[in-house]
Write a protein that holds these residues in place. Structure first.
Motif, short mmCIF file in Angstrom:
data_model
loop_
_atom_site.label_atom_id
_atom_site.label_comp_id
_atom_site.label_asym_id
_atom_site.label_seq_id
_atom_site.Cartn_x
_atom_site.Cartn_y
_atom_site.Cartn_z
N GLN A 121 0.86 -1.18 0.00
CA GLN A 121 0.00 0.00 0.00
C GLN A 121 0.90 1.24 0.00
N SER B 82 0.78 5.62 -0.11
CA SER B 82 -0.04 6.82 0.06
C SER B 82 0.85 8.01 -0.30
N SER C 298 -4.03 6.91 -2.43
CA SER C 298 -3.61 5.63 -1.84
C SER C 298 -3.99 4.51 -2.78
N GLU D 21 -2.92 0.15 -3.82
CA GLU D 21 -2.16 -1.08 -3.65
C GLU D 21 -1.35 -1.25 -4.93
#
Length: 157
Positions: free
Chosen positions: A2, A4, A13, A15
């Motif tokens: 992940q 951000s 944000s 994945e």
């Protein structure tokens, strides 16, 4: 993993795979296609963005390395409909030909003028040597950068 990243003032944000390059993240996950992919080898500079205010070639930075940082792309320079002074100078001085290198040139030029507010022609040429224009439009690019620097410092052309 992940990530951000504050992209153009907006927290994003996503994945991503560990090996995702910042340029891929910006184009594919954020939909910001103004950052061009030119060579994938850090040779051309078409993918230049600002990472915490410093110009970087986003084909050599992993998205994971930008996690928690601020990224500005060509789309994030303008203030609504008002062009950034560097964008305006590139337009006024015809600092583009085919336009492919332009986003990277503009971003590198913004960083250059932040570091050196009163550059000479030699400073600009040296400062942009990592960004290639395949159309050989360097004269007008240099003029654009000098014009924007003068505007920023308040000097009239």
């Amino acid at each position: 993993m992940q990530v951000s990243i504050n992209v153009n003032g907006e927290q994003r944000s996503h994945e991503v795979e560990d090996r995702t390059l910042l340029v891929q993240y910006l184009r594919e996950d954020c939909g910001l296609t103004g950052t061009n992919i030119g060579c994938d080898t850090t040779s051309c500079g078409a993918c230049t963005v600002l990472l915490d205010g410093e110009s970087v070639k986003s084909c050599t930075v992993l998205a994971a390395q930008a996690d928690g940082h601020d990224v500005t792309t060509i789309e994030g320079l303008a203030d609504g409909e008002e062009l950034h002074p560097m964008q305006r100078a590139f337009q006024q001085k015809h600092g583009l030909q085919c336009g492919f290198c332009t986003p990277g040139m503009v971003m590198a030029s913004v960083s250059l003028v932040e570091e050196n507010p009163n550059p000479t022609e030699a400073d600009v040429r040296s400062g942009l040597e990592g960004n290639l224009c395949r159309c050989t439009g360097y004269h007008n690019i240099v003029e654009a950068v000098l014009t924007a620097a003068k505007e920023k410092s308040g000097a009239a052309e």
